[in-house]
Design a protein around this motif. Structure first.
Motif, PDB file in Angstrom:
ATOM      1  N   ALA A 162      -8.822  19.752 -38.320  1.00 23.43           N
ATOM      2  CA  ALA A 162      -8.419  19.752 -36.917  1.00 23.43           C
ATOM      3  C   ALA A 162      -9.343  18.811 -36.162  1.00 23.43           C
ATOM      4  O   ALA A 162     -10.544  19.072 -36.040  1.00 23.43           O
ATOM      5  CB  ALA A 162      -8.477  21.160 -36.337  1.00 23.43           C
ATOM      6  N   GLU A 163      -8.785  17.733 -35.653  1.00 19.21           N
ATOM      7  CA  GLU A 163      -9.559  16.626 -35.109  1.00 19.21           C
ATOM      8  C   GLU A 163      -9.311  16.439 -33.615  1.00 19.21           C
ATOM      9  O   GLU A 163      -8.161  16.286 -33.178  1.00 19.21           O
ATOM     10  CB  GLU A 163      -9.171  15.345 -35.874  1.00 19.21           C
ATOM     11  N   THR A 164     -10.367  16.505 -32.827  1.00 19.63           N
ATOM     12  CA  THR A 164     -10.263  16.213 -31.399  1.00 19.63           C
ATOM     13  C   THR A 164     -11.303  15.181 -30.967  1.00 19.63           C
ATOM     14  O   THR A 164     -11.332  14.786 -29.811  1.00 19.63           O
ATOM     15  CB  THR A 164     -10.476  17.487 -30.557  1.00 19.63           C
ATOM     16  N   VAL A 165     -12.162  14.744 -31.901  1.00 18.69           N
ATOM     17  CA  VAL A 165     -13.276  13.861 -31.559  1.00 18.69           C
ATOM     18  C   VAL A 165     -12.857  12.397 -31.596  1.00 18.69           C
ATOM     19  O   VAL A 165     -13.204  11.608 -30.724  1.00 18.69           O
ATOM     20  CB  VAL A 165     -14.473  14.115 -32.498  1.00 18.69           C
ATOM     21  N   GLY A 166     -12.140  11.999 -32.657  1.00 21.03           N
ATOM     22  CA  GLY A 166     -11.664  10.618 -32.726  1.00 21.03           C
ATOM     23  C   GLY A 166     -12.518   9.735 -33.606  1.00 21.03           C
ATOM     24  O   GLY A 166     -12.885  10.098 -34.729  1.00 21.03           O
ATOM     25  N   ALA A 167     -12.875   8.552 -33.094  1.00 22.36           N
ATOM     26  CA  ALA A 167     -13.512   7.508 -33.897  1.00 22.36           C
ATOM     27  C   ALA A 167     -14.770   7.985 -34.607  1.00 22.36           C
ATOM     28  O   ALA A 167     -15.022   7.629 -35.766  1.00 22.36           O
ATOM     29  CB  ALA A 167     -13.829   6.304 -33.010  1.00 22.36           C
ATOM     30  N   ALA A 168     -15.586   8.791 -33.938  1.00 25.33           N
ATOM     31  CA  ALA A 168     -16.880   9.186 -34.504  1.00 25.33           C
ATOM     32  C   ALA A 168     -16.751  10.033 -35.764  1.00 25.33           C
ATOM     33  O   ALA A 168     -17.642  10.019 -36.616  1.00 25.33           O
ATOM     34  CB  ALA A 168     -17.696   9.942 -33.451  1.00 25.33           C
ATOM     35  N   LYS A 177      -8.380  17.331 -49.169  1.00 25.11           N
ATOM     36  CA  LYS A 177      -7.949  17.308 -50.552  1.00 25.11           C
ATOM     37  C   LYS A 177      -6.636  16.529 -50.655  1.00 25.11           C
ATOM     38  O   LYS A 177      -5.944  16.328 -49.645  1.00 25.11           O
ATOM     39  CB  LYS A 177      -7.776  18.729 -51.086  1.00 25.11           C
ATOM     40  N   PRO A 178      -6.245  16.059 -51.831  1.00 29.42           N
ATOM     41  CA  PRO A 178      -4.951  15.367 -51.963  1.00 29.42           C
ATOM     42  C   PRO A 178      -3.814  16.226 -51.418  1.00 29.42           C
ATOM     43  O   PRO A 178      -3.749  17.430 -51.679  1.00 29.42           O
ATOM     44  CB  PRO A 178      -4.830  15.174 -53.471  1.00 29.42           C
ATOM     45  N   GLY A 179      -2.972  15.589 -50.608  1.00 27.86           N
ATOM     46  CA  GLY A 179      -1.873  16.307 -49.985  1.00 27.86           C
ATOM     47  C   GLY A 179      -2.253  17.053 -48.733  1.00 27.86           C
ATOM     48  O   GLY A 179      -1.421  17.755 -48.150  1.00 27.86           O
ATOM     49  N   GLY A 180      -3.500  16.920 -48.292  1.00 29.56           N
ATOM     50  CA  GLY A 180      -3.976  17.641 -47.113  1.00 29.56           C
ATOM     51  C   GLY A 180      -3.451  17.068 -45.811  1.00 29.56           C
ATOM     52  O   GLY A 180      -2.817  16.006 -45.772  1.00 29.56           O
ATOM     53  N   THR A 181      -3.737  17.792 -44.732  1.00 31.34           N
ATOM     54  CA  THR A 181      -3.195  17.447 -43.410  1.00 31.34           C
ATOM     55  C   THR A 181      -4.315  17.279 -42.392  1.00 31.34           C
ATOM     56  O   THR A 181      -5.171  18.156 -42.261  1.00 31.34           O
ATOM     57  CB  THR A 181      -2.227  18.533 -42.910  1.00 31.34           C
ATOM     58  N   LEU A 182      -4.293  16.165 -41.675  1.00 26.92           N
ATOM     59  CA  LEU A 182      -5.184  15.949 -40.539  1.00 26.92           C
ATOM     60  C   LEU A 182      -4.325  16.025 -39.289  1.00 26.92           C
ATOM     61  O   LEU A 182      -3.377  15.262 -39.127  1.00 26.92           O
ATOM     62  CB  LEU A 182      -5.872  14.591 -40.639  1.00 26.92           C
ATOM     63  N   VAL A 183      -4.638  16.964 -38.405  1.00 29.10           N
ATOM     64  CA  VAL A 183      -3.890  17.108 -37.157  1.00 29.10           C
ATOM     65  C   VAL A 183      -4.826  16.760 -36.013  1.00 29.10           C
ATOM     66  O   VAL A 183      -5.947  17.241 -35.936  1.00 29.10           O
ATOM     67  CB  VAL A 183      -3.299  18.531 -37.002  1.00 29.10           C
ATOM     68  N   ILE A 184      -4.368  15.863 -35.137  1.00 30.07           N
ATOM     69  CA  ILE A 184      -5.229  15.337 -34.091  1.00 30.07           C
ATOM     70  C   ILE A 184      -4.600  15.534 -32.721  1.00 30.07           C
ATOM     71  O   ILE A 184      -3.402  15.286 -32.535  1.00 30.07           O
ATOM     72  CB  ILE A 184      -5.538  13.837 -34.333  1.00 30.07           C
ATOM     73  N   SER A 185      -5.426  16.003 -31.772  1.00 28.06           N
ATOM     74  CA  SER A 185      -4.925  16.203 -30.410  1.00 28.06           C
ATOM     75  C   SER A 185      -5.834  15.550 -29.368  1.00 28.06           C
ATOM     76  O   SER A 185      -5.649  15.759 -28.172  1.00 28.06           O
ATOM     77  CB  SER A 185      -4.818  17.701 -30.094  1.00 28.06           C
ATOM     78  N   GLY A 186      -6.814  14.775 -29.811  1.00 23.62           N
ATOM     79  CA  GLY A 186      -7.705  14.135 -28.852  1.00 23.62           C
ATOM     80  C   GLY A 186      -8.584  13.117 -29.530  1.00 23.62           C
ATOM     81  O   GLY A 186      -8.699  13.085 -30.765  1.00 23.62           O
ATOM     82  N   ALA A 187      -9.216  12.265 -28.717  1.00 26.30           N
ATOM     83  CA  ALA A 187     -10.097  11.226 -29.240  1.00 26.30           C
ATOM     84  C   ALA A 187     -11.205  10.966 -28.233  1.00 26.30           C
ATOM     85  O   ALA A 187     -11.313   9.880 -27.668  1.00 26.30           O
ATOM     86  CB  ALA A 187      -9.312   9.957 -29.532  1.00 26.30           C
ATOM     87  N   THR A 188     -12.038  11.967 -28.016  1.00 27.91           N
ATOM     88  CA  THR A 188     -13.046  11.874 -26.959  1.00 27.91           C
ATOM     89  C   THR A 188     -14.099  10.812 -27.242  1.00 27.91           C
ATOM     90  O   THR A 188     -14.763  10.340 -26.317  1.00 27.91           O
ATOM     91  CB  THR A 188     -13.744  13.232 -26.759  1.00 27.91           C
ATOM     92  N   SER A 189     -14.273  10.431 -28.526  1.00 28.03           N
ATOM     93  CA  SER A 189     -15.280   9.421 -28.857  1.00 28.03           C
ATOM     94  C   SER A 189     -14.680   8.033 -29.038  1.00 28.03           C
ATOM     95  O   SER A 189     -15.367   7.106 -29.453  1.00 28.03           O
ATOM     96  CB  SER A 189     -16.023   9.822 -30.139  1.00 28.03           C
ATOM     97  N   GLY A 190     -13.401   7.887 -28.735  1.00 25.65           N
ATOM     98  CA  GLY A 190     -12.739   6.592 -28.907  1.00 25.65           C
ATOM     99  C   GLY A 190     -11.526   6.714 -29.791  1.00 25.65           C
ATOM    100  O   GLY A 190     -11.444   7.603 -30.645  1.00 25.65           O
ATOM    101  N   ASP A 191     -10.575   5.796 -29.596  1.00 24.96           N
ATOM    102  CA  ASP A 191      -9.303   5.922 -30.315  1.00 24.96           C
ATOM    103  C   ASP A 191      -9.006   4.743 -31.228  1.00 24.96           C
ATOM    104  O   ASP A 191      -7.841   4.485 -31.552  1.00 24.96           O
ATOM    105  CB  ASP A 191      -8.156   6.113 -29.322  1.00 24.96           C
ATOM    106  N   ALA A 192     -10.037   4.011 -31.680  1.00 29.33           N
ATOM    107  CA  ALA A 192      -9.787   2.874 -32.557  1.00 29.33           C
ATOM    108  C   ALA A 192     -10.634   2.947 -33.825  1.00 29.33           C
ATOM    109  O   ALA A 192     -11.390   2.029 -34.142  1.00 29.33           O
ATOM    110  CB  ALA A 192     -10.064   1.575 -31.805  1.00 29.33           C
ATOM    111  N   PRO A 193     -10.515   4.033 -34.613  1.00 27.68           N
ATOM    112  CA  PRO A 193     -11.268   4.132 -35.861  1.00 27.68           C
ATOM    113  C   PRO A 193     -10.594   3.316 -36.957  1.00 27.68           C
ATOM    114  O   PRO A 193      -9.422   2.922 -36.827  1.00 27.68           O
ATOM    115  CB  PRO A 193     -11.183   5.631 -36.182  1.00 27.68           C
TER     116      PRO A 193
END
Length: 321
Positions: free
Chosen positions: A219-225, A235-251
């Protein structure tokens, strides 16, 4: 009526445009109703508004605030859903390209009274205080949708919460734990890592730390950092769900890792009224309560804004009457 509003906008000094004072009573249009606000919680959205993100100069002065719990015209205790869709929109409100949230086009909740569409009201159960209920419509609803609607979190799965401490992150820890998941969390702050353990996290780590094993969901809300660490943690087949990018949005995209390990990267924004209703019931039925850093009188809102801007918050800040 007393209200907290943006008088001007500044990208480098957002609090310079914050005012606490008298504003006109809200007017009611067809399909809308007036709520006596008993509690309203702060979100980073309120600071972004003061910076001019999502709020235009020609809309000023604008009463800030997305979240509220209070009493409607009939004396019913209610929670306010902050997403306002188009008049003719049907279905998931978050997918309406013309949607807004309170304090963008319509006056917000940091006031003694606010007008909202009648369809945006959810009954507040007596088991929740007004302050607790006011924490749910943005941060907690965002976490609920991330975990259960978008990531389809299953009991027994392992979820990594990046950046434990803020309103969404603390909600992610509590809700994932209530759903029977194993919860890991990261934070730069040793104090916040300890407090995350107190919320029910099974293990805590410094940002970027090597984990004992790979996880099912990040569960990702930080962003680039934290982006690279989030992808490597799956793990293979895993899920990254993102609702914010407080540290920047260009990773870095890390496309090779995404396709080779068949990772799912899913965006998530806010939540629907139906999801808010389910979240309220979940809090009651599973005895789950929002984490509140402090409750501050509406008249002292500047103090709460300064605390939020400084970043020294674990959980939610609530303005009360």
């Amino acid at each position: 009526m007393l209200a907290v509003f943006a008088k001007s906008l500044s990208s480098h000094d957002p609090l310079s445009g914050l005012e606490v004072g008298e504003r006109p009573e809200p007017s009611v249009t067809d399909g809308w109703t007036t709520i006596e606000v008993r509690a309203a919680s702060l979100n980073h959205h309120d600071l972004w508004s003061l910076r001019g993100v999502g709020l235009r100069e020609d809309a000023l002065p604008m009463i800030l605030g997305c979240d509220a719990a209070g009493v409607d015209e009939k004396g019913n205790e209610v929670v306010v859903h902050s997403v306002v869709p188009s008049e003719d929109w049907r279905g998931d409100e978050t997918l309406d390209p013309k949607r807004s949230i309170l304090s963008e086009r319509h006056m917000g909740t940091f006031a003694e009274r606010v007008t909202v569409p009648r369809r945006n009201l959810v009954p507040k159960p007596r088991e929740l205080s007004f302050a607790e209920a006011a924490c749910l419509p943005t941060a907690w609803l965002t976490a609920y949708r991330m975990l259960f609607t978008r990531a389809c979190l299953q009991p027994g799965a392992t979820v990594l919460v990046q950046g434990a401490g803020g309103g969404v992150a603390t909600a992610l820890i509590v809700l994932a734990r209530a759903a029977g998941a194993r919860v890991w969390a990261t934070s730069r702050s040793e104090d916040k890592r300890e407090r995350a353990l107190g919320l029910g996290a099974d293990a805590v780590f410094e940002p970027g730390a090597r984990l004992p094993e790979r996880v099912d969901v990040v569960a990702e809300t930080v962003g680039a950092a934290t982006w690279e660490h989030s992808l490597k943690a799956l793990k293979p087949g895993g899920t990254l769900v993102i609702s914010g990018a407080t540290s920047g949005d260009a990773p870095p995209a890390s496309l090779t890792r995404i396709f080779f390990l068949q990772l799912s990267v899913i965006g998530s924004t806010m939540g629907t009224r139906e999801e808010l209703d389910r979240l309220v019931r979940l809090c009651v039925e599973r005895d789950v309560r929002p984490v509140i850093e402090s409750e501050v009188p509406l008249a002292d809102a500047r103090e709460a804004f300064a605390t939020l801007a400084a970043g020294d918050v674990f959980g939610k800040l609530v303005l009360t009457r």
